[in-house]
Structures are given as C-alpha cells and as structure tokens.
Design an enzyme around this catalytic site. Structure first.
Site, mmCIF file in Angstrom:
data_model
loop_
_atom_site.group_PDB
_atom_site.id
_atom_site.type_symbol
_atom_site.label_atom_id
_atom_site.label_comp_id
_atom_site.label_asym_id
_atom_site.label_seq_id
_atom_site.Cartn_x
_atom_site.Cartn_y
_atom_site.Cartn_z
ATOM 1 C CB SER A 92 -1.325 0.254 1.082
ATOM 2 O OG SER A 92 -1.241 1.175 1.376
ATOM 3 C CE LYS A 106 -3.517 -19.422 17.080
ATOM 4 N NZ LYS A 106 -2.931 -19.009 17.684
ATOM 5 C CB SER A 159 -12.766 -18.609 22.740
ATOM 6 O OG SER A 159 -11.088 -17.593 23.394
ATOM 7 C CG ASN A 176 -8.619 -16.581 14.929
ATOM 8 O OD1 ASN A 176 -10.033 -16.310 15.152
ATOM 9 N ND2 ASN A 176 -7.710 -15.600 14.485
ATOM 10 C CD GLN A 185 -13.438 -19.343 13.172
ATOM 11 O OE1 GLN A 185 -13.597 -19.598 11.794
ATOM 12 N NE2 GLN A 185 -13.429 -17.845 14.063
ATOM 13 C CG ASP A 196 15.936 -5.965 4.350
ATOM 14 O OD1 ASP A 196 16.137 -4.498 3.781
ATOM 15 O OD2 ASP A 196 17.079 -6.354 3.947
ATOM 16 N N GLY A 248 3.121 -18.973 19.121
ATOM 17 C CA GLY A 248 3.460 -20.031 18.201
ATOM 18 C C GLY A 248 4.266 -19.843 16.705
ATOM 19 C CG MET A 249 2.924 -16.316 13.518
ATOM 20 S SD MET A 249 1.513 -15.584 12.541
ATOM 21 C CE MET A 249 1.353 -13.890 13.815
ATOM 22 C CE LYS A 251 -10.601 0.892 -0.497
ATOM 23 N NZ LYS A 251 -10.833 2.392 -0.045
#
Lengths: 351, 341
Positions: free
Chosen positions: A55, A80, A105, A107, A110, A201, A211-212, A302
């Site tokens: 952007s 996830k 509770s 992500n 799901q 970089d 975790g991520m 958006k």
C-alpha cells in the site's frame, strides 16, 4: 541483496540474545527447520499460499517499504490453519481417528475444527459460554463439537481434562501455540514469504502465545539469518516484552483486557526459548494505536483484518521502529487473521 | 457505439504505468453457496479504491495530449470524483469536483487531498448536473465537463478490466457487472464481445434503481424519474445516452436484487473473504447468489464478478447490522449439509 546493519542502538536495558550456531546445536528447541519442511509437505495444496499486498499510502505513513503477508485469506480466516492441519495430519498417521481436543475461544478452535473434518476425525473445542455467537457458530459450522466452560484458564483446563478422561486418554489434546506441529506449521508462513519477497530485511509478527513468531523465527534463521524478527505486542498484554526484559519467561498473572483479543495468551514454555534466542526486539503498542492502525488498513487496503493483526501494523507505522531498523529496510508485516465479529464494530469508529 | 475495441487497447497503454492489474480471488465457500466457479476481480484494490481510476486516468492522459492544462469538472458523489482528482493531479490538470454536502467525509477529504477544488450541490442527479453545468457556464466553456460514466475515454478505460480477465481466467464463461450509469458494463461488454462473443455479460442492478433492467425490457432507454433510495449508493445514476446502445447490443441479461439481498451479500464477502467491498459491489454478489441467474447461466459455469469498489464510510455501518440473517449461521448450515469445504 542482504542488508547489513552498521550499527545497533540498544533501545532498552536488556541484553539481546542472538543464537550462535553452537547455541543452536546445544539448545533443544521443540522444532527445527526440518520440522518446517515437513509441515510444508503436509499442508501443500490444502492450505492457501496467501498473497503479499502493498500500500503506497501506508508506506508513506510508516516511512518504510511494507509488504503485508495476507494470512487473513488463509482457510478459516487466520494463519492457524497451517499449524492445525499439520498437527492433525501427523496425528492421523500415528493415532488413526482418535479425536482432537483443544481449548480455544477463537481462531485456533476454528482452524482445528476444519483440519479435523478434512481428516474425518472428531474434534472437541472447549469454549467459554460467554464467547461471542459468531465464533461458536463458526466452530460448529466447521463440524466440531463444543464443550462449554467458564471464562477462566482453570475452567478451560478442567473441562478439557474431563474430555481426555472420558475417552480414557485416547485423544490428542493440542495447544493453540505450544504444540510443536502447530509451531512448525506457522513456520511455513516464513518459507513462503521469503520466496515471495527475497529482499525482506525485517518481519514484524504479532505475539500472543508465541507459536507464530517461533515458527517464523526458526525458518528465517535457517533461510536468511540477517532478517530481523520483531515481535509486536499489546502493551496491555506485554508478557513477551517483560520476559525479554527479565531474560526469564514472565507470564501475565491475570487475563488481560485488550482489543487484540487473539493475543491475550502468554508465551509458553515451548515458545519462550525460541523467542529468547531468535527474536531481535519486542515493541508494544497501546489499544488506541491498535484500533487506529486496524482502521487504517480497513480504510486504505480494504482488508477486514482483526485487531490482533492491527498490532503488527501499529508497530510498522509507529515511532519505535525507526530506532531499530535502517531507513530503507524492506519490512514484512504478518496480517495474521481477519475473523472479526461484524456485529461488534464500535471499536472501528473514528473517535 | 461511442468507443471501439481499439479505444480499449489505447486505454490499456495509457494507464499501464499508473493503474494496478488487480488480483482475481476465489473462495471455496462462495463456490459452494453459489454453485458456480467464481472469480472475483478485486477492483476494490485499484488506486483510489474503485475501478473508476482506469477510465479517469485514461481520460486525463488523452486530455493532456489534446487540451494541455484546460481544467475539468465532474459531478460525482464519490468514486469518480476521487479518481478524477488523482488522475488530474498526476497529469497536472486543474480539477473541480461537484459533490453533495452529504458525501462521506473521507471521500471529500480524499478529493481535497489530491488537490481538487470542491463545489457543493444538493444530493440528486439533477442537483449534481446543474451545479456542474454552472461551473462550465461561469468559465464560458473554458472548463471541460467530464461525465462519471458517459465520456468515451471513461468507458474505454473500464474495458481494460476485460483485457486482464481474459489473461487471468481460463475458459471464462460469464461476467457479472454492477450497473449505475453503465460506464463499466459498457466498456467491459464491448471488449468481451470483441474477444469472445460467447462470453455472457450480465448486469446486476438494485431493484430500487432498475432503469437498466427496464430499458432492456422496453428495448428503449428508460431512465429513473426520481433519485432512488438504495444502500448501493454508487449505482443511483441511470444509464445514459452513450452507454445505452452498447448495453442494448452487448449485455445479455440484467439481474435485479433487493436491498436485503445486497446487504447480506456484502456482509457475506466481508465475513468469508475478508474483503471490504462497498454495498454497490455487493449488488454483483447478490446477483451471483440469485435464483434469476440460474435461469441465465448453467450451474458450474466459470463466472467473474467485478468487485468494483471498497470505499465504505466506516462511521456509518448501520446497514451492516440491519440484516436479519446471521451470516455465520447461513454458512454453518451450508457447511453441515455438505461434506466439507
């Protein structure tokens, strides 16, 4: 082109650990680069290879060239799914159709629900009764069974344990951020990202349970050790920042209240060592900054990112970043999810 | 027809360095719900947040060639004004935008931010047109009037969407295009029929602003006689003298959709695809999900839906919560009735 930093300004009074090769050999992290390559193979053609978007407007606001890794477009609306699919894939190989259990509770629940359904394995998600209807409906929609609990860590764990007991232990109880397969799955974000933007970089990663960022950090240190990994954390849930400061894992003592609802977990015993050794910096941002940044992405890009993703954007456009990276750095930002309750958008209004 | 296919090719060359080749996105869930092989053309990612930039930059490029820095004026409540303002800024052409006072603040700020002058008007097609004509008269014709949908360069610019779609989607069988003034559908349809006459072009229109539908029915241009009230605020204009003949000859069908359908469809895209489309784009999605479409296009067909814009007023989201349908329940039911995603 690899950018070499000619200087390093110590921002805070803590020692930064950069893992050397010998440290990496010495330390036993729960995953290594091979785990991530495995995960890549396991999730191939099932998980989405998400696009990278840019952007020009947000670049102007931030002062850096930003590349947004769009994990909000991942299946089930957050990154996830990578880790959960990897986990279920491996689980099925060894344990057949034993059910999956998780307390989450949001992500993670799901993602596990869909991953389990795709493997024809039953899935139990322990969720507080106060969780918003659309999150409950999403989990049910993906075919999982909800087990109700109270809105406390202890109640979640109790109910999860009761399911384990009910099945005589013949279940796989997994964690939204501490399970090695889940961490390795998240690492595939980085393997894609570096392929899509070889000149990266810096990568800014929101942190909850860690975790991520752990998966991404392990991948980067193998593929391009010069890439700086920067954790983005809500100031109201700053256990990662505190842990780095103290050089000791310092979980939050009570459930934080922050608009970044997916980041309220503290970093855990499996993610802390990786964060300690491979994450270069932690930058915290206020809830106001998070809301502003999230609204900015909605308005100009958006993309309906959730506030937890706004944490990374807030760091990218905030003042602190300029102090720790070069002016012409190529910066990656993980937009980790887009699961927003469209019935509760008051936080989005411009005050 | 006011334009030819060559005009579309010229437009492509004109806009190539400043416009984006927007991505096409797909969704397993939407395919299951709609029963088509759907390809969403993401013009919400176009510069200034809507497809309009293509036509306006094409116009500004040709205008600079032909008129140097003669000023332009446009009457637009939103996307066209923003697009023209940026296009003129890039070409250093003075730009006037006539906007209703009630226009979204961010749209007004954007127009001003691009260096255009803003003149207020009342919020009706007549109010806008009168105010724009007044600007022209006061300048003794020195200022050129640009139409958001009827000026040929604007129509040709929209046609460049088709050129990209043909490249991006193999075996495209249909394109669904929201219709206001008809500039976008005219450009897209003319280019598509030139490249592959078998491609079906289907207009999508709010039932509250169904002049295109009526015109096709009557085989005669039938503009609305009063300003319609619809959540699809970018589509309230009637099709015009320049777009009607192309629509008459190159558009195969028009689907009309109700307000509730538009809101639900828009909300569905926000929820499942995480794309912040404006309600006018939701009109195309509502057409995709309609029963009418199934009578026009065999299920399983490969269809592109143009998500024409994403300029939403984030401080006025009442329409989002006004629907009586819980989107997650809707998806949930479909998911559980089927084997999976």
């Amino acid at each position: 082109m690899i950018l070499t930093l000619g200087f390093s300004i110590p921002l805070r009074a803590y020692r930064r650990y950069y893992a050397t090769q010998s440290q990496m050999a010495m330390n036993n992290y729960v995953i290594n680069y091979e785990s991530i390559k495995d995960a890549e193979r396991n999730i191939k053609d099932v998980a989405n290879v998400t696009p990278v978007l840019t952007s020009s407007i947000i670049d102007k606001v931030s002062g850096f060239q930003l590349h947004f890794k769009c994990e909000l477009f991942q299946r089930t609306g957050s990154f996830k799914f990578r880790g959960m699919y990897n986990e279920v894939f491996n689980h099925k190989k060894t344990n057949g159709t034993q059910p999956m259990v998780i307390h989450s509770s949001g992500n993670a629940g799901q993602a596990l629900a869909l991953a389990s359904r795709l493997h024809d394995i039953p899935c139990h998600v322990v969720m507080p009764t106060v969780a918003i209807p659309c999150k409950r409906n999403a989990v049910i929609g993906y075919g999982a069974i909800i087990a109700d609990c109270q809105d406390s860590e202890s109640s979640r764990e109790e109910v999860a344990q009761s399911i384990v007991d009910r099945f005589d232990g013949k279940v796989r109880l997994t964690s939204p951020s501490q399970s090695p397969d889940v961490i390795a799955g998240a690492g595939t974000i980085a393997t894609e990202f570096i392929e899509q933007v070889p000149t990266l970089d810096v990568i800014i990663v929101p942190v909850g349970g860690g975790g991520m960022i752990s998966g991404i950090a392990v991948a980067c240190k193998h593929l391009n050790p010069k890439v700086k990994i920067i954790a983005a954390e809500p100031a109201l849930a700053d256990d990662c920042y505190q842990s780095k400061l103290n050089n000791r894992r310092t979980p939050l003592t009570k459930t934080p209240i922050t608009i970044a609802d997916a980041l309220r977990t503290s970093i855990g015993p499996n993610t802390w060592p990786i964060i300690r050794d491979f994450v270069n910096d932690v930058i915290t941002v206020t809830d106001d900054q998070i809301k502003s940044a999230t609204r900015l992405v909605w308005q100009t890009m958006k993309l309906t990112i959730e506030p937890s993703s706004g944490v990374g954007v807030a760091v990218a456009i905030g003042d602190q970043l300029k102090n720790i990276i070069e002016p012409n750095a190529v910066v990656g930002v993980i937009l980790c999810g887009g699961n927003v309750s469209l019935e509760h958008l008051d936080w989005l209004k411009d005050d | 027809h006011v334009i030819t296919f060559n005009d579309v090719l010229e437009a492509k060359q004109n806009i190539i360095n400043e416009s984006y080749i927007t991505p096409v996105m797909t969704s397993t869930i939407i395919n299951k719900i709609s029963q088509y092989d759907v390809h969403f053309k993401c013009e919400l990612f176009q510069r200034t947040g809507s497809f309009k930039f293509r036509g306006m930059f094409n116009l500004a490029t040709n205008h600079r060639r032909d008129f140097i820095d003669r000023p332009v004026v446009i009457a637009s409540s939103g996307n066209a004004g923003q697009s023209l303002a940026l296009a003129c800024k890039l070409h250093k052409i003075p730009c006037h935008v006539v906007m209703p006072e009630t226009a979204t603040p961010t749209k007004r700020e954007a127009v001003l931010g691009y260096g255009a002058l803003v003149t207020n008007c009342t919020d009706s097609e007549k109010g806008r047109t009168d105010a724009a004509n007044a600007v022209v008269e006061e300048s003794n014709g020195a200022i050129r009037l640009v139409s958001p949908s009827q000026t040929p360069d604007v129509i040709a610019g929209a046609g460049t969407i088709t050129l990209e779609l043909i490249d991006q989607i193999a075996n495209l069988q249909a394109i669904i295009v929201p219709v206001g003034g008809g500039g976008m559908i005219a450009g897209i349809a003319l280019a598509a029929k030139h490249l592959n006459p078998k491609i079906k072009i289907i207009g999508a229109e709010p039932a509250e602003a169904d002049d295109c539908y009526q015109s096709k029915l009557n085989n005669r241009r039938t503009p609305l006689n009063k300003t319609p009230i619809t959540v699809a605020d970018a589509l309230r204009t009637s099709i015009g003298e320049n777009t009607w003949p192309i629509i008459r000859d190159c558009v195969d069908d028009v689907v009309i959709v109700g307000e509730e359908e538009i809101k639900i469809a828009t909300k569905l895209i926000w929820h499942t695809m995480k794309l912040m489309i404006e309600p006018s784009s939701g009109v195309g999605v509502a057409a995709l999900l309609s029963n009418q479409l199934k009578t026009m296009l065999p299920i399983g067909s490969s269809v592109s839906v143009i998500l024409c814009g994403g300029n939403v007023n984030l401080d006025k989201l009442d329409w989002l919560t006004q629907t009586n349908v819980d989107i997650q329940s809707l998806i949930g039911t479909i998911a559980s009735n089927d084997g999976g995603f």
